[in-house]
Design a protein around this motif. Structure first.
Motif, mmCIF file in Angstrom:
data_model
loop_
_atom_site.group_PDB
_atom_site.id
_atom_site.type_symbol
_atom_site.label_atom_id
_atom_site.label_comp_id
_atom_site.label_asym_id
_atom_site.label_seq_id
_atom_site.Cartn_x
_atom_site.Cartn_y
_atom_site.Cartn_z
ATOM 1 N N VAL A 102 0.683 -1.203 -0.015
ATOM 2 C CA VAL A 102 0.034 0.162 -0.207
ATOM 3 C C VAL A 102 0.817 1.404 0.192
ATOM 4 C CG1 VAL A 102 -1.899 -1.160 1.032
ATOM 5 C CG2 VAL A 102 0.053 -0.078 2.482
ATOM 6 N N CYS A 103 0.233 2.478 -0.422
ATOM 7 C CA CYS A 103 0.956 3.457 -0.266
ATOM 8 C C CYS A 103 1.402 4.075 1.062
ATOM 9 C CB CYS A 103 0.259 4.489 -1.016
ATOM 10 S SG CYS A 103 0.784 6.421 -0.998
ATOM 11 N N GLN A 162 2.129 6.866 2.263
ATOM 12 C CA GLN A 162 1.358 8.051 2.617
ATOM 13 C C GLN A 162 0.060 8.066 2.822
ATOM 14 O OE1 GLN A 162 2.921 12.075 0.805
ATOM 15 N NE2 GLN A 162 0.743 12.069 -0.025
ATOM 16 N N CYS A 163 -1.011 7.489 2.008
ATOM 17 C CA CYS A 163 -2.348 7.428 2.419
ATOM 18 C C CYS A 163 -2.898 6.032 2.516
ATOM 19 C CB CYS A 163 -2.873 8.068 1.196
ATOM 20 S SG CYS A 163 -3.042 7.066 -0.458
ATOM 21 N N ARG A 164 -2.204 4.795 2.322
ATOM 22 C CA ARG A 164 -2.481 3.415 2.634
ATOM 23 C C ARG A 164 -3.681 3.193 1.646
ATOM 24 N NH1 ARG A 164 1.413 2.873 5.486
ATOM 25 N NH2 ARG A 164 1.618 3.428 7.710
ATOM 26 N N SER A 165 -3.618 3.582 0.262
ATOM 27 C CA SER A 165 -4.342 3.285 -0.692
ATOM 28 C C SER A 165 -3.686 2.049 -1.628
ATOM 29 C CB SER A 165 -4.649 4.515 -1.700
ATOM 30 O OG SER A 165 -5.348 5.223 -1.145
ATOM 31 N N GLY A 166 -4.296 1.432 -2.393
ATOM 32 C CA GLY A 166 -3.592 0.370 -3.137
ATOM 33 C C GLY A 166 -2.731 0.847 -4.224
ATOM 34 N N LEU A 167 -1.989 0.093 -4.793
ATOM 35 C CA LEU A 167 -1.209 0.715 -5.932
ATOM 36 C C LEU A 167 -1.296 -0.413 -7.153
ATOM 37 C CD1 LEU A 167 2.077 0.289 -3.555
ATOM 38 C CD2 LEU A 167 0.832 2.375 -4.389
ATOM 39 N N PHE A 168 -1.065 0.276 -8.151
ATOM 40 C CA PHE A 168 -1.126 -0.406 -9.590
ATOM 41 C C PHE A 168 0.279 -0.334 -10.270
ATOM 42 C CE2 PHE A 168 -2.519 3.735 -10.901
ATOM 43 C CZ PHE A 168 -2.102 3.881 -12.109
ATOM 44 N N LEU A 177 0.804 9.471 -6.316
ATOM 45 C CA LEU A 177 2.170 9.245 -6.102
ATOM 46 C C LEU A 177 2.782 8.039 -6.998
ATOM 47 C CD1 LEU A 177 3.160 10.162 -2.567
ATOM 48 C CD2 LEU A 177 3.403 11.755 -4.507
ATOM 49 N N ALA A 178 3.889 8.375 -7.681
ATOM 50 C CA ALA A 178 4.628 6.976 -8.618
ATOM 51 C C ALA A 178 5.738 6.499 -7.844
ATOM 52 C CB ALA A 178 4.855 7.566 -9.858
ATOM 53 N N TYR A 179 5.805 5.319 -7.171
ATOM 54 C CA TYR A 179 6.936 4.906 -6.641
ATOM 55 C C TYR A 179 7.846 4.175 -7.581
ATOM 56 C CZ TYR A 179 4.334 6.234 -2.360
ATOM 57 O OH TYR A 179 3.709 6.876 -1.417
#
Length: 58
Positions: free
Chosen positions: A12-13, A15-21, A36-38
């Motif tokens: 998860v992100c 910063q905000c704990r949202s999912g990632l793709f 944000l792109a990691y």
């Protein structure tokens, strides 16, 4: 980029704990919430907010 799909499901992100793709073309994991792109370097996700870049086109 070669990431285990099971790993991507649990990440998860930070910063905000949202999912990632996965953005395969850019070698990044992108947050669904805060845009944000990691980076992924040598098949290792760099999950540091300081290393992420904001997506300006969203």
């Amino acid at each position: 980029m070669n990431l285990d799909p099971a790993l991507v499901e649990i990440l998860v992100c930070p910063q905000c704990r949202s999912g990632l793709f996965v953005d395969v073309d850019a070698d990044e994991l992108v947050c669904n919430g805060c845009a944000l792109a990691y980076p992924v370097r040598r098949d290792i996700p760099v999950m540091l907010v300081d290393e992420a870049r904001p997506l300006s086109n969203i």
